[in-house]
Design a protein around this motif. Structure first.
Motif, PDB file in Angstrom:
ATOM      1  N   THR A 176      21.512  78.704  53.619  1.00  8.23           N
ATOM      2  CA  THR A 176      22.408  78.981  54.741  1.00  8.23           C
ATOM      3  C   THR A 176      23.770  78.347  54.495  1.00  8.23           C
ATOM      4  O   THR A 176      23.896  77.357  53.759  1.00  8.23           O
ATOM      5  CB  THR A 176      21.832  78.422  56.062  1.00  8.23           C
ATOM      6  N   LEU A 177      24.768  78.928  55.112  1.00  7.64           N
ATOM      7  CA  LEU A 177      26.140  78.421  55.057  1.00  7.64           C
ATOM      8  C   LEU A 177      26.585  78.150  56.487  1.00  7.64           C
ATOM      9  O   LEU A 177      26.420  79.009  57.363  1.00  7.64           O
ATOM     10  CB  LEU A 177      27.053  79.460  54.399  1.00  7.64           C
ATOM     11  N   HIS A 178      27.116  76.976  56.716  1.00  3.26           N
ATOM     12  CA  HIS A 178      27.617  76.637  58.046  1.00  3.26           C
ATOM     13  C   HIS A 178      29.093  76.283  57.967  1.00  3.26           C
ATOM     14  O   HIS A 178      29.508  75.515  57.095  1.00  3.26           O
ATOM     15  CB  HIS A 178      26.844  75.458  58.657  1.00  3.26           C
ATOM     16  N   LEU A 179      29.873  76.866  58.857  1.00  2.79           N
ATOM     17  CA  LEU A 179      31.294  76.577  58.959  1.00  2.79           C
ATOM     18  C   LEU A 179      31.573  76.000  60.338  1.00  2.79           C
ATOM     19  O   LEU A 179      31.051  76.500  61.344  1.00  2.79           O
ATOM     20  CB  LEU A 179      32.120  77.859  58.770  1.00  2.79           C
ATOM     21  N   HIS A 180      32.405  74.971  60.387  1.00  3.77           N
ATOM     22  CA  HIS A 180      32.708  74.308  61.654  1.00  3.77           C
ATOM     23  C   HIS A 180      34.208  74.050  61.711  1.00  3.77           C
ATOM     24  O   HIS A 180      34.730  73.226  60.962  1.00  3.77           O
ATOM     25  CB  HIS A 180      31.932  72.996  61.759  1.00  3.77           C
ATOM     26  N   ALA A 181      34.885  74.778  62.601  1.00  8.83           N
ATOM     27  CA  ALA A 181      36.318  74.551  62.806  1.00  8.83           C
ATOM     28  C   ALA A 181      36.495  73.340  63.707  1.00  8.83           C
ATOM     29  O   ALA A 181      35.903  73.275  64.792  1.00  8.83           O
ATOM     30  CB  ALA A 181      36.961  75.783  63.428  1.00  8.83           C
ATOM     31  N   THR A 182      37.283  72.394  63.282  1.00  7.60           N
ATOM     32  CA  THR A 182      37.445  71.154  64.027  1.00  7.60           C
ATOM     33  C   THR A 182      38.547  71.232  65.082  1.00  7.60           C
ATOM     34  O   THR A 182      38.739  70.286  65.843  1.00  7.60           O
ATOM     35  CB  THR A 182      37.749  69.999  63.056  1.00  7.60           C
ATOM     36  N   ASP A 183      39.281  72.358  65.140  1.00  9.48           N
ATOM     37  CA  ASP A 183      40.303  72.527  66.163  1.00  9.48           C
ATOM     38  C   ASP A 183      39.645  72.603  67.545  1.00  9.48           C
ATOM     39  O   ASP A 183      38.532  73.110  67.702  1.00  9.48           O
ATOM     40  CB  ASP A 183      41.090  73.819  65.939  1.00  9.48           C
ATOM     41  N   ALA A 184      40.375  72.173  68.567  1.00 14.89           N
ATOM     42  CA  ALA A 184      39.828  72.218  69.923  1.00 14.89           C
ATOM     43  C   ALA A 184      39.819  73.636  70.486  1.00 14.89           C
ATOM     44  O   ALA A 184      38.942  74.002  71.265  1.00 14.89           O
ATOM     45  CB  ALA A 184      40.635  71.301  70.838  1.00 14.89           C
ATOM     46  N   GLY A 185      40.796  74.464  70.101  1.00 16.29           N
ATOM     47  CA  GLY A 185      40.994  75.770  70.719  1.00 16.29           C
ATOM     48  C   GLY A 185      39.827  76.746  70.681  1.00 16.29           C
ATOM     49  O   GLY A 185      39.438  77.307  71.710  1.00 16.29           O
ATOM     50  N   PRO A 186      39.219  77.006  69.519  1.00 14.45           N
ATOM     51  CA  PRO A 186      38.193  78.057  69.445  1.00 14.45           C
ATOM     52  C   PRO A 186      36.913  77.762  70.228  1.00 14.45           C
ATOM     53  O   PRO A 186      36.165  78.686  70.559  1.00 14.45           O
ATOM     54  CB  PRO A 186      37.899  78.148  67.940  1.00 14.45           C
ATOM     55  N   GLY A 187      36.605  76.518  70.496  1.00  6.96           N
ATOM     56  CA  GLY A 187      35.392  76.184  71.238  1.00  6.96           C
ATOM     57  C   GLY A 187      34.149  76.629  70.500  1.00  6.96           C
ATOM     58  O   GLY A 187      34.024  76.449  69.282  1.00  6.96           O
ATOM     59  N   GLU A 188      33.191  77.224  71.250  1.00  9.29           N
ATOM     60  CA  GLU A 188      31.929  77.653  70.639  1.00  9.29           C
ATOM     61  C   GLU A 188      32.139  78.736  69.584  1.00  9.29           C
ATOM     62  O   GLU A 188      31.302  78.911  68.703  1.00  9.29           O
ATOM     63  CB  GLU A 188      30.977  78.159  71.718  1.00  9.29           C
ATOM     64  N   ALA A 189      33.251  79.463  69.680  1.00  7.24           N
ATOM     65  CA  ALA A 189      33.548  80.502  68.691  1.00  7.24           C
ATOM     66  C   ALA A 189      34.060  79.910  67.386  1.00  7.24           C
ATOM     67  O   ALA A 189      34.365  80.654  66.446  1.00  7.24           O
ATOM     68  CB  ALA A 189      34.569  81.490  69.252  1.00  7.24           C
ATOM     69  N   GLY A 190      34.125  78.587  67.303  1.00  7.47           N
ATOM     70  CA  GLY A 190      34.604  77.931  66.096  1.00  7.47           C
ATOM     71  C   GLY A 190      33.508  77.390  65.210  1.00  7.47           C
ATOM     72  O   GLY A 190      33.755  76.542  64.350  1.00  7.47           O
ATOM     73  N   GLU A 191      32.272  77.864  65.418  1.00 10.66           N
ATOM     74  CA  GLU A 191      31.167  77.521  64.521  1.00 10.66           C
ATOM     75  C   GLU A 191      30.460  78.797  64.092  1.00 10.66           C
ATOM     76  O   GLU A 191      30.320  79.735  64.878  1.00 10.66           O
ATOM     77  CB  GLU A 191      30.165  76.587  65.203  1.00 10.66           C
ATOM     78  N   TRP A 192      30.006  78.792  62.845  1.00  6.69           N
ATOM     79  CA  TRP A 192      29.327  79.959  62.301  1.00  6.69           C
ATOM     80  C   TRP A 192      28.179  79.494  61.405  1.00  6.69           C
ATOM     81  O   TRP A 192      28.368  78.635  60.537  1.00  6.69           O
ATOM     82  CB  TRP A 192      30.266  80.811  61.457  1.00  6.69           C
ATOM     83  N   THR A 193      27.010  80.054  61.608  1.00  7.69           N
ATOM     84  CA  THR A 193      25.880  79.817  60.723  1.00  7.69           C
ATOM     85  C   THR A 193      25.479  81.150  60.111  1.00  7.69           C
ATOM     86  O   THR A 193      25.212  82.117  60.838  1.00  7.69           O
ATOM     87  CB  THR A 193      24.690  79.197  61.480  1.00  7.69           C
ATOM     88  N   ILE A 194      25.479  81.205  58.775  1.00  2.81           N
ATOM     89  CA  ILE A 194      25.251  82.453  58.042  1.00  2.81           C
ATOM     90  C   ILE A 194      23.984  82.304  57.213  1.00  2.81           C
ATOM     91  O   ILE A 194      23.765  81.267  56.570  1.00  2.81           O
ATOM     92  CB  ILE A 194      26.455  82.776  57.133  1.00  2.81           C
ATOM     93  N   ALA A 195      23.156  83.338  57.229  1.00  2.00           N
ATOM     94  CA  ALA A 195      21.878  83.298  56.499  1.00  2.00           C
ATOM     95  C   ALA A 195      21.518  84.717  56.073  1.00  2.00           C
ATOM     96  O   ALA A 195      22.256  85.681  56.326  1.00  2.00           O
ATOM     97  CB  ALA A 195      20.780  82.715  57.382  1.00  2.00           C
ATOM     98  N   VAL A 196      20.369  84.856  55.416  1.00  2.00           N
ATOM     99  CA  VAL A 196      19.820  86.157  55.044  1.00  2.00           C
ATOM    100  C   VAL A 196      18.667  86.471  55.987  1.00  2.00           C
ATOM    101  O   VAL A 196      17.770  85.646  56.179  1.00  2.00           O
ATOM    102  CB  VAL A 196      19.334  86.171  53.581  1.00  2.00           C
ATOM    103  N   ASP A 197      18.713  87.659  56.568  1.00  2.00           N
ATOM    104  CA  ASP A 197      17.663  88.082  57.484  1.00  2.00           C
ATOM    105  C   ASP A 197      17.238  89.500  57.122  1.00  2.00           C
ATOM    106  O   ASP A 197      18.038  90.428  57.217  1.00  2.00           O
ATOM    107  CB  ASP A 197      18.168  88.036  58.931  1.00  2.00           C
TER     108      ASP A 197
END
Length: 254
Positions: A176-197
């Motif tokens: 899995t790949l996880h991205l986390h934007a540390t800016d305050a603005g995006p909120g919950e839309a600033g995290e992404w977890t990517i995997a194979v399904d």
């Protein structure tokens, strides 16, 4: 952001992109677009605006040949070329308004609402502004909310296209790949977890640890994802297996 917000952001981004070329040497090579010059980047973006505008205006349900785009080449002279660029962007916004933002048209992801194209052109223009800014030594900044949406939009494209024609997926099963934007603005839309399904790339805005995780500003994360910059040259923190990240980069579209 609403469709109106996307339109405003797109026109603003397009003006910022265009201004970089006002006094630039068009023959200058662009390393982040191998084999291209600044002139070629400029023409590519401007043609894309008019291509998408024509698709929307004519409510096309199939790919439009680029050779069929009306006024697809900029006129000679930088001032006239920049006006051509501005007009192309406005044509798309006007076409969406006249056709109807929810009217289905052909897109890179199949049939989608017409306003899909404004969002696509916003993020395409932003990335090529980054290309030009790097060459010209100009500052590049992107609002965190726009950059975060650029990451989301890129993941939507990758999820749709990855594995097509038998190509290897950018993630192996179980990684899995996880991205986390540390800016305050995006909120919950600033995290992404990517995997194979089930043999496809899938992602969500969920928090996750990831086989590899990257934390940093949304704009830097977007530039790293699109291979405009190397993580080592940014303030991004990388945790976990760097090989998973490198594999992702090598197997995702430029």
């Amino acid at each position: 952001m609403s469709p109106l917000d996307f339109a405003t952001e797109f026109l603003t981004e397009n003006r910022a992109f265009s201004e970089l070329f006002r006094d630039a040497d068009g023959a200058t090579p662009v390393p982040t677009c191998p084999g291209w010059s600044l002139d070629q980047v400029f023409r590519h973006v401007g043609l894309g605006h008019r291509w998408s505008a024509q698709i929307v205006r004519d409510r096309l349900q199939e790919f439009l040949d680029l050779g069929s785009v009306e006024a697809g080449k900029p006129p000679p002279g930088q001032a006239k070329a920049i006006s051509w660029m501005h007009d192309g962007a406005q044509r798309l916004v006007d076409a969406v308004q006249l056709t109807g933002s929810e009217t289905p048209v052909w897109t890179l992801l199949g049939s989608r609402p017409a306003n899909w194209w404004i969002r696509r052109r916003l993020h395409e223009t932003a990335m090529h502004r980054a290309d030009a800014a790097m060459v010209l030594g100009a500052d590049f900044a992107l609002a965190p909310q726009v950059a975060a949406d650029g990451i989301t939009e890129r993941l939507e494209l990758i999820a749709f296209q990855a594995g097509a024609d038998g190509a290897e997926l950018p993630l192996a099963n179980g990684t899995t790949l996880h991205l986390h934007a540390t800016d305050a603005g995006p909120g919950e839309a600033g995290e992404w977890t990517i995997a194979v399904d089930q043999g496809r790339i899938a992602w969500s805005h969920e928090h996750g640890k990831g086989s590899v995780a990257l934390r940093g500003g949304a704009a830097e994360l977007l530039l790293a994802m699109t291979r405009r910059i190397d993580v080592g040259d940014t303030g991004i923190e990388l945790f976990g297996d760097d090989a998973v990240w490198q594999n992702w980069l090598q197997r995702t579209p430029y």
